[in-house]
Motif scaffolding. Sequence first.
Motif, PDB file in Angstrom:
ATOM      1  N   ARG A  13      32.603 -47.412 -27.240  1.00  0.00           N
ATOM      2  CA  ARG A  13      32.253 -48.146 -27.328  1.00  0.00           C
ATOM      3  C   ARG A  13      32.570 -49.622 -26.311  1.00  0.00           C
ATOM      4  N   SER A  14      33.882 -50.426 -26.308  1.00  0.00           N
ATOM      5  CA  SER A  14      34.259 -50.999 -26.143  1.00  0.00           C
ATOM      6  C   SER A  14      33.583 -51.442 -24.362  1.00  0.00           C
ATOM      7  N   PHE A  15      32.873 -50.339 -23.167  1.00  0.00           N
ATOM      8  CA  PHE A  15      32.772 -50.243 -22.334  1.00  0.00           C
ATOM      9  C   PHE A  15      31.332 -51.119 -22.056  1.00  0.00           C
ATOM     10  N   ASP A  16      32.082 -52.040 -21.080  1.00  0.00           N
ATOM     11  CA  ASP A  16      30.698 -53.104 -21.070  1.00  0.00           C
ATOM     12  C   ASP A  16      30.690 -53.226 -19.094  1.00  0.00           C
ATOM     13  N   ARG A  17      29.227 -52.762 -19.591  1.00  0.00           N
ATOM     14  CA  ARG A  17      28.473 -51.849 -18.330  1.00  0.00           C
ATOM     15  C   ARG A  17      28.185 -53.117 -17.634  1.00  0.00           C
ATOM     16  N   ASP A  18      27.807 -54.355 -18.060  1.00  0.00           N
ATOM     17  CA  ASP A  18      27.509 -55.040 -16.850  1.00  0.00           C
ATOM     18  C   ASP A  18      29.126 -55.455 -15.808  1.00  0.00           C
ATOM     19  N   ALA A  19      30.253 -55.689 -16.661  1.00  0.00           N
ATOM     20  CA  ALA A  19      31.674 -56.203 -16.083  1.00  0.00           C
ATOM     21  C   ALA A  19      32.262 -55.176 -15.188  1.00  0.00           C
ATOM     22  N   ALA A  20      31.895 -53.629 -15.247  1.00  0.00           N
ATOM     23  CA  ALA A  20      32.389 -52.657 -14.801  1.00  0.00           C
ATOM     24  C   ALA A  20      31.685 -52.760 -13.373  1.00  0.00           C
ATOM     25  N   LEU A  21      29.901 -53.605 -13.190  1.00  0.00           N
ATOM     26  CA  LEU A  21      29.781 -52.948 -11.875  1.00  0.00           C
ATOM     27  C   LEU A  21      29.466 -54.548 -11.045  1.00  0.00           C
ATOM     28  N   THR A  23      32.833 -56.097 -11.411  1.00  0.00           N
ATOM     29  CA  THR A  23      34.433 -55.258 -10.420  1.00  0.00           C
ATOM     30  C   THR A  23      33.709 -54.610  -9.415  1.00  0.00           C
ATOM     31  N   ALA A  24      32.928 -52.796  -9.529  1.00  0.00           N
ATOM     32  CA  ALA A  24      32.724 -52.348  -8.154  1.00  0.00           C
ATOM     33  C   ALA A  24      31.456 -52.720  -7.502  1.00  0.00           C
ATOM     34  N   MET A  25      31.188 -53.662  -7.634  1.00  0.00           N
ATOM     35  CA  MET A  25      30.963 -54.790  -6.589  1.00  0.00           C
ATOM     36  C   MET A  25      31.656 -55.591  -5.757  1.00  0.00           C
ATOM     37  N   LEU A  41      37.506 -46.406  -8.554  1.00  0.00           N
ATOM     38  CA  LEU A  41      36.520 -47.101  -9.360  1.00  0.00           C
ATOM     39  C   LEU A  41      37.190 -46.820 -10.580  1.00  0.00           C
ATOM     40  N   THR A  42      37.478 -45.623 -11.260  1.00  0.00           N
ATOM     41  CA  THR A  42      37.796 -44.867 -12.415  1.00  0.00           C
ATOM     42  C   THR A  42      39.225 -45.940 -12.845  1.00  0.00           C
ATOM     43  N   ALA A  43      40.187 -45.775 -11.576  1.00  0.00           N
ATOM     44  CA  ALA A  43      41.155 -47.039 -12.469  1.00  0.00           C
ATOM     45  C   ALA A  43      40.637 -48.169 -12.184  1.00  0.00           C
ATOM     46  N   ALA A  44      40.265 -48.735 -11.932  1.00  0.00           N
ATOM     47  CA  ALA A  44      39.493 -50.588 -12.079  1.00  0.00           C
ATOM     48  C   ALA A  44      38.961 -49.971 -12.945  1.00  0.00           C
ATOM     49  N   LEU A  45      37.773 -49.523 -13.098  1.00  0.00           N
ATOM     50  CA  LEU A  45      37.080 -50.201 -14.112  1.00  0.00           C
ATOM     51  C   LEU A  45      37.860 -49.369 -15.307  1.00  0.00           C
ATOM     52  N   GLY A  46      38.621 -48.997 -15.776  1.00  0.00           N
ATOM     53  CA  GLY A  46      39.679 -48.461 -16.716  1.00  0.00           C
ATOM     54  C   GLY A  46      38.655 -47.094 -17.505  1.00  0.00           C
ATOM     55  N   ILE A  47      38.180 -46.423 -16.857  1.00  0.00           N
ATOM     56  CA  ILE A  47      37.744 -45.479 -18.034  1.00  0.00           C
ATOM     57  C   ILE A  47      36.964 -44.389 -16.772  1.00  0.00           C
ATOM     58  N   ARG A  64      24.152 -48.815  -5.075  1.00  0.00           N
ATOM     59  CA  ARG A  64      23.092 -48.932  -4.759  1.00  0.00           C
ATOM     60  C   ARG A  64      22.566 -50.027  -5.407  1.00  0.00           C
ATOM     61  N   GLU A  65      23.215 -49.855  -7.035  1.00  0.00           N
ATOM     62  CA  GLU A  65      23.255 -50.986  -8.256  1.00  0.00           C
ATOM     63  C   GLU A  65      24.245 -51.893  -7.696  1.00  0.00           C
ATOM     64  N   ALA A  66      24.966 -51.953  -7.092  1.00  0.00           N
ATOM     65  CA  ALA A  66      25.941 -53.043  -6.879  1.00  0.00           C
ATOM     66  C   ALA A  66      25.427 -53.793  -5.598  1.00  0.00           C
ATOM     67  N   LEU A  67      24.490 -53.311  -4.585  1.00  0.00           N
ATOM     68  CA  LEU A  67      23.795 -53.550  -3.725  1.00  0.00           C
ATOM     69  C   LEU A  67      22.567 -54.964  -4.552  1.00  0.00           C
ATOM     70  N   ASN A  68      22.084 -54.730  -5.163  1.00  0.00           N
ATOM     71  CA  ASN A  68      21.598 -55.025  -6.062  1.00  0.00           C
ATOM     72  C   ASN A  68      21.825 -55.900  -6.939  1.00  0.00           C
ATOM     73  N   ARG A  69      23.081 -56.025  -7.414  1.00  0.00           N
ATOM     74  CA  ARG A  69      23.771 -56.970  -7.583  1.00  0.00           C
ATOM     75  C   ARG A  69      24.239 -58.306  -6.689  1.00  0.00           C
ATOM     76  N   TYR A  70      24.787 -57.242  -5.666  1.00  0.00           N
ATOM     77  CA  TYR A  70      25.258 -58.634  -4.687  1.00  0.00           C
ATOM     78  C   TYR A  70      24.050 -58.910  -4.361  1.00  0.00           C
ATOM     79  N   ALA A  71      23.081 -58.692  -3.546  1.00  0.00           N
ATOM     80  CA  ALA A  71      21.989 -60.027  -3.045  1.00  0.00           C
ATOM     81  C   ALA A  71      21.638 -60.359  -3.654  1.00  0.00           C
ATOM     82  N   ASP A  72      20.995 -60.370  -5.876  1.00  0.00           N
ATOM     83  CA  ASP A  72      21.020 -61.212  -6.458  1.00  0.00           C
ATOM     84  C   ASP A  72      21.259 -62.344  -7.102  1.00  0.00           C
ATOM     85  N   LYS A  73      23.383 -61.902  -6.470  1.00  0.00           N
ATOM     86  CA  LYS A  73      23.844 -63.468  -6.593  1.00  0.00           C
ATOM     87  C   LYS A  73      24.094 -64.210  -5.263  1.00  0.00           C
ATOM     88  N   ARG A  74      23.602 -63.214  -4.246  1.00  0.00           N
ATOM     89  CA  ARG A  74      23.889 -63.773  -2.780  1.00  0.00           C
ATOM     90  C   ARG A  74      22.289 -64.847  -2.874  1.00  0.00           C
TER      91      ARG A  74
END
Length: 200
Positions: A13-21, A23-25, A41-47, A64-74
Amino acid sequence: MENAVKRAGGRPRSFDRDAALETAMRMFWKHGYEGVSFQQLTAALGIGAPSLYAAFGNKEALYREALNRYADKRGASDLSFMEGARSAREAVRLLLDGTASGLVDPEGEVGCMLNTGMIANHPDLEGLARDLARRRAQFRALLADTLQRWVEREQAEGLSCFVTAVMQGMAIQARDGFGRDQLQIVVNEALTAVPDEVGR
């Protein structure tokens, strides 16, 4: 965290998908696709692995999701900041100055995820490599379209290839330890090849 009450699909329940993405990015941005293992990845995300699979699918899908997030951020799909320039050279200066600052921004990671995240790859990752090449081609096309404000189409396409090559080289140099001042020298030299006529 793995002992927490689970949602459907195995995620706590405490999983924060946005924060995990996020971190992965940043991990992929810093180390590249093949420089980050599934276990890291699993160690860094704590899952656990089941939670990661439930949230993102496999590592390639997460990248691929991380790439999308990066492209949006930059701002990889938004060059509107160039539109107020009076010439192609001024427009390119805005782009390259922003690139130089972004490559060594202390709020991010050094380099460019789109240009340095997968320079070489295992044959099994050919599809992912093609996706990165496609994203770079889309940026070149967007830049060429933008540059047509000041120069004819053929020249805009040539300038776009040249400017993106400079940006890719700067990304490698940032990884090699170039600071903002050194990258600015590259920018200044590159600008001498860009026309300074007022927009047509």
